[in-house]
Design an enzyme around this catalytic site. Structure first.
Site, mmCIF file in Angstrom:
data_model
loop_
_atom_site.group_PDB
_atom_site.id
_atom_site.type_symbol
_atom_site.label_atom_id
_atom_site.label_comp_id
_atom_site.label_asym_id
_atom_site.label_seq_id
_atom_site.Cartn_x
_atom_site.Cartn_y
_atom_site.Cartn_z
ATOM 1 N N HIS A 48 33.548 22.761 35.682
ATOM 2 C CA HIS A 48 34.953 22.610 35.318
ATOM 3 C C HIS A 48 35.063 22.170 33.869
ATOM 4 C CE1 HIS A 48 38.788 20.108 35.211
ATOM 5 N NE2 HIS A 48 39.203 21.337 35.421
ATOM 6 N N SER A 49 35.892 22.863 33.093
ATOM 7 C CA SER A 49 36.174 22.479 31.714
ATOM 8 C C SER A 49 34.877 22.441 30.895
ATOM 9 C CB SER A 49 36.890 21.124 31.713
ATOM 10 O OG SER A 49 37.381 20.813 30.433
#
Length: 700
Positions: free
Chosen positions: A348-349
């Protein structure tokens, strides 16, 4: 304290004659009998923001714990795996301990009696010893059919058993006047319940024992991963729970046929290791005292991006992520020796960028490398040595050819040489300077060529495919560790990979490039996510096309999107029809002004082709076919095995009112997104030849 009631209950019940036991335990022959032992259920205590909450184990786990308890294992140091093997319960210590990550041990109880006060949302279990005393008092009351017994403890806690349906618990009052009011007249009583079936507890059935696939999930910046500031462990727990519900909803046939079990998701935490290096103390020393909370938040979150772009801390981060995933993999195999499934990774990210850099620097096993064979490797090696000889000949250093040939030095190795390496090979100072100057000039020429043309030069410095060099361009100088497994698929959620590659100077990804050890790559993002960037336009820069719209998990587009598309289609049709009508009217007007001879000569054509006048309509309707030209499949290269890479979620109706208002929520929505989870499950199980019960519209 409820434990102090033991002596009073014993005194209150000692005067009562003990009824004889029947052949079956707990079955009493008295008229008021009918006593049956309470069925226990096991709970554990979860502490959130300083508040305790008792959570029931699944039926499956509770039965295992009760079986171990009933067999006398409670006296020994027995460990019972629970929660899908992610937590162990140490039965003797009554502790629940996390297996794969660091977490404070939580208390475990074998629960039979519960209470709830006015301010309590849920029932709270009594301690095991106090529950045994209550159960004994209840057994005597049921056996003798004598109710409304008042049991008082030294701490003035009073339990009154009015009847099997009504039992209350009065707490002592802190102050008492001289008139000596009774405790039953002070304060509101707690409701007391016997047995877990009477407290409406939400008891899960448990998870399938069979694990088909393992997914490691790497978080982004900061210790918090969602809008509620929860940790990666809590967010991955949500992701796992959603996956279990999606399996029941969309893989029901495969579950009924016992073809599948479940997918295990394990969190990978690197933030705590990074900030335990002492860098926080150094930052605190130079941080200004104003707006303290904001500065602390920036130091703890936003600066993670800068840490990753620092060679010192980048090495710490990639080492932590790789070693943690390898550790979790080995530990998982030890605890699941029969596991034969594959492994995937998700980020994520910033976590997705870390994984992407790790994957681009993995070394594929020669026997599994589809792009090379033994013969081609030999040919490539020989060609590399010949190129080195040409360079030496060009620099008038042919007498050192044997030295380079002995060291098996090809062009790629030559351009990695430093002065120390050449010195160790016995090359004198003069020739060393010539070689180093040549290497430096060639590197500068490559950089200039990339800056002007945006494409790699004809002779790549590292000797590998041009694209591999490009993807790795601009990476922080770090020694990227190797993983102990080859991931099947890489999932990126809300990923800035495209932006970082562009900033590093990568203008285009070669369509022939693929990750060395991972065949699948999916870039999933919310349309309002401010951190997410696309990948496909870097592979196919000359064609404009939309990302794949992720199908809704219920099998259709959201209503507001359908309305928006319908209105757009309607406006296009109206525009086309209006233009067509105007064109027909104009052509008929111009025909009317032509000479009669031309009109007469045109009549046979009109009779022969009665639909000729409708030709302008079809021409005017050309825009819709132009829209349909997007339907043929687009070649987006080998990064995802020839399949589409970019997938966009459908925004919720409320989110469409204001994009900026829901931007932050868009970046943190993936953990509870059914559509995201369903795509992950669909792609994972496709590798095993298992498909959804019903294909979703618009899915690949």
């Amino acid at each position: 304290n409820p434990r102090g009631v033991r002596r009073d209950i014993a005194m209150a019940t000692a005067e009562q004659p003990q009824p004889p036991r029947g052949p079956a335990e707990g079955a009493e022959p008295e008229p008021g009998g009918g006593y049956e032992p309470v069925v226990p259920h096991w709970f554990y205590c979860r502490v959130t923001d300083g508040r305790e909450r008792w959570v029931p184990f699944s039926s499956q786990d509770s039965e295992r714990l009760e079986e171990a308890f009933g067999s006398g294992s409670a006296q020994a140091d027995v460990v019972v795996p629970t929660s899908g093997g992610r937590y162990d319960v140490r039965l003797q210590q009554r502790q629940r301990v996390a297996v794969y990550w660091d977490e404070e041990a939580s208390e475990v109880r074998r629960c039979t009696w519960f209470y709830k006060g006015d301010k309590d949302n849920k029932y709270i279990p009594y301690s095991e010893t106090f529950s045994e005393e209550l159960e004994e008092a209840y057994r005597i009351a049921v056996t003798l059919d004598e109710w409304k017994k008042k049991l008082e403890s030294p701490s003035r806690e009073i339990i009154i058993l009015h009847n099997p349906k009504l039992m209350v618990h009065y707490q002592p009052v802190a102050t008492s006047d001289d008139w000596g009011s009774t405790p039953t007249e002070q304060g509101r009583p707690r409701t007391v319940k016997r047995g877990v079936e009477n407290i409406a507890a939400d008891i899960p059935n448990g998870e399938p024992l069979q694990i088909d696939h393992l997914v490691f999930v790497v978080h982004g910046i900061g210790p918090a991963c969602d809008i509620r500031f929860r940790s990666i462990v809590q967010c991955v727990n949500d992701f796992r729970n959603v996956s279990l519900s999606m399996l029941q909803a969309h893989f029901k046939k495969a579950q009924e046929q016992q073809q599948i079990g479940r997918v295990e998701f394990l969190p990978v935490n690197w933030h705590s290791s990074l900030h335990s290096t002492g860098v926080d103390v150094d930052l605190e020393r130079i941080t200004l005292p104003s707006i303290n909370r904001l500065r602390h938040f920036i130091n703890d979150t936003i600066l993670d991006v800068f840490f990753y772009n620092s060679s010192t801390y980048c090495q710490t981060i990639v080492d932590t992520v790789a070693s943690e995933m390898n550790r979790l993999y080995q530990l998982f195999l030890q605890r699941n020796p029969l596991f034969k499934g594959g492994v995937s990774i998700a980020g994520h990210s910033l976590g997705s960028l870390i994984l992407f850099d790790l994957l681009t620097n993995q070394k594929a096993a020669p026997e599994q490398d589809e792009q090379s064979t033994e013969g081609s490797r030999t040919t490539s090696s020989n060609r590399g040595m010949e190129e080195v000889k040409e360079v030496l000949k060009k620099l008038e250093l042919s007498e050192y050819c044997e030295v380079f040939e002995k060291e098996k030095m090809d062009r790629q190795a030559l351009f990695l040489c430093m002065q120390e390496n050449l010195k160790e090979m016995g090359i004198p100072l003069g020739p060393r300077m010539k070689l180093l100057n040549y290497i430096s000039s060639q590197k500068e020429m490559q950089v200039e060529h990339r800056a002007t043309s945006g494409s790699p030069s004809e002779h790549d410095l590292d000797g590998r495919s041009c694209q591999y060099r490009d993807v790795g361009l601009g990476q922080v100088s770090a020694n990227y560790p190797q993983l102990n497994y080859k991931p099947s698929i890489f999932f990126a959620f809300g990923s800035p990979i495209g932006m970082f590659l562009t900033v590093r100077g990568v203008k285009r990804i070669d369509p022939n490039y693929s990750l060395p050890t991972c065949k699948g790559f999916f870039n999933i993002f919310h349309p309002f996510d401010p951190v997410a960037y696309r990948i496909e336009p870097m592979i196919v820069p000359d064609v404009e096309f939309e990302p794949m719209l992720l199908p809704h998990h219920k099998g259709r587009k959201r209503m507001h999107l359908e309305l928006k598309e319908g209105l757009t289609r309607m406006s296009v049709d109206l525009k086309n029809n209006l233009l067509g009508s105007l064109r027909v009217a104009w052509q008929s007007f111009t025909r009317a002004s032509l000479p009669a001879l031309e009109a007469a000569s045109a009549d046979p054509e009109l009779e022969a082709e009665p639909g000729a006048e409708k030709q302008p309509d079809t021409k005017a309707d050309e825009p819709p076919p132009a829209v349909k030209e997007e339907t043929p499949p687009i070649n987006v290269g080998r990064l995802n095995g020839g399949n589409r890479i970019d997938y966009v979620l459908q925004e919720k109706p409320i989110e469409s009112f204001n994009e900026y208002l829901f931007a932050l929520q868009g970046h943190l929505c993936y953990w509870e997104s059914e559509d995201t989870v369903l795509l992950v499950l669909k792609e994972i199980y496709q590798t095993q030849g298992i498909t959804l019960d019903q294909p979703l519209p618009g899915s690949q």
